[in-house]
Design a protein around this motif. Sequence first.
Motif, PDB file in Angstrom:
ATOM      1  N   UNK A   1       0.853  -1.181   0.000  1.00  0.00           N
ATOM      2  CA  UNK A   1       0.000   0.000   0.000  1.00  0.00           C
ATOM      3  C   UNK A   1       0.893   1.236   0.000  1.00  0.00           C
ATOM      4  N   UNK A   2       0.497   2.227  -0.835  1.00  0.00           N
ATOM      5  CA  UNK A   2       1.237   3.492  -0.821  1.00  0.00           C
ATOM      6  C   UNK A   2       0.257   4.651  -0.787  1.00  0.00           C
ATOM      7  N   UNK A   3       0.408   5.510   0.229  1.00  0.00           N
ATOM      8  CA  UNK A   3      -0.405   6.717   0.367  1.00  0.00           C
ATOM      9  C   UNK A   3       0.526   7.923   0.189  1.00  0.00           C
ATOM     10  N   UNK A   4       0.317   8.746  -0.840  1.00  0.00           N
ATOM     11  CA  UNK A   4       1.185   9.912  -1.042  1.00  0.00           C
ATOM     12  C   UNK A   4       1.107  10.869   0.150  1.00  0.00           C
ATOM     13  N   UNK A   5       2.186  11.591   0.444  1.00  0.00           N
ATOM     14  CA  UNK A   5       2.162  12.559   1.546  1.00  0.00           C
ATOM     15  C   UNK A   5       1.020  13.559   1.385  1.00  0.00           C
ATOM     16  N   UNK A   6       0.232  13.742   2.437  1.00  0.00           N
ATOM     17  CA  UNK A   6      -0.874  14.678   2.414  1.00  0.00           C
ATOM     18  C   UNK A   6      -2.158  14.135   1.837  1.00  0.00           C
ATOM     19  N   UNK A   7      -2.114  12.922   1.277  1.00  0.00           N
ATOM     20  CA  UNK A   7      -3.315  12.330   0.673  1.00  0.00           C
ATOM     21  C   UNK A   7      -4.063  11.484   1.694  1.00  0.00           C
ATOM     22  N   UNK A   8      -5.359  11.361   1.487  1.00  0.00           N
ATOM     23  CA  UNK A   8      -6.176  10.553   2.386  1.00  0.00           C
ATOM     24  C   UNK A   8      -6.358   9.130   1.870  1.00  0.00           C
ATOM     25  N   UNK A   9      -6.271   8.971   0.541  1.00  0.00           N
ATOM     26  CA  UNK A   9      -6.489   7.672  -0.072  1.00  0.00           C
ATOM     27  C   UNK A   9      -5.197   7.154  -0.699  1.00  0.00           C
ATOM     28  N   UNK A  10      -5.002   5.837  -0.668  1.00  0.00           N
ATOM     29  CA  UNK A  10      -3.786   5.265  -1.259  1.00  0.00           C
ATOM     30  C   UNK A  10      -3.813   5.332  -2.789  1.00  0.00           C
ATOM     31  N   UNK A  11      -2.634   5.501  -3.368  1.00  0.00           N
ATOM     32  CA  UNK A  11      -2.510   5.445  -4.826  1.00  0.00           C
ATOM     33  C   UNK A  11      -2.634   4.014  -5.310  1.00  0.00           C
ATOM     34  N   UNK A  12      -2.020   3.114  -4.582  1.00  0.00           N
ATOM     35  CA  UNK A  12      -2.150   1.689  -4.880  1.00  0.00           C
ATOM     36  C   UNK A  12      -2.383   0.944  -3.571  1.00  0.00           C
TER      37      UNK A  12
END
Length: 265
Positions: A1-12
């Motif tokens: 799982x990867x969640x970009x900094x500042x994002x609420x939802x994971x990219x993958x």
Amino acid sequence: IYVPPGAAEPTIKGISLPVRAGEAICIVGPSGAGKSTMAKLASGALKPSHGIVRLDGSDFQNWDSGERGRHTGYLPQDVELLPGTIAQNIARLDSHASSDEVVAAAELAGVTELVKKLPNGFDTKVGPGGIPLSGGQRQRIALARAVFRMPRLVVLDEPNSHLDAEGEIALNSAIVQLKAAGSTVIVISQRSGVLQSVDRIARVDHGPVQVIELRLRQQPSGRVECRHRVDEIVRVQGRVVVGRRAREDRVEVFGEALRRHQPLT
């Protein structure tokens, strides 16, 4: 799982994709599905928010950055060459690199003749103050940089987006040579030309990965057929499209590039 900094939802999320040594896999999927993020995670450029990326069974993030760099080659989607000569770029600015190592990487990537045509060959300066290069030229030199010293893992993000027919041939030849040397190759691409040199296709679309084992066979008529077990593979205007309808019969794969594919056992 990867969640970009500042994002609420994971990219993958929910990604599990083992790739064997000496194997090449092509990752396809719609825009925004996280393909480039997967490439960065696989190469060690990003650290997963949850989970582990392993190379030879070891957590990639526990490797020393220098050691990781020696065993990994990464060609990003947006190619940038460093200020310096062609040779310095291929050598990743390693002052201890020999000319033989630089030439070997150029030969593997199929760019030797291209470089020879530049004003000063391998000593041609690029980047700010250097000669301008086309997108295809930059991409091919960056491929030589990615395969420098034959790394064990090579990750190529859209490596053929700017390539002409000659560049496509050189790319496929490099993938085949890397596989023969035991390297693992991960390719992100939507163009069908790379299918002739990969072993599997993985489709990612904001969820679990669907993997297709390719078994391409050329018939006496010249037609190439693909036997697979997961999804239908078709070619639409040069792009690879993996359908959702499960099938197990033979599906014809169109495209002159695939017609040159050698049969697999």
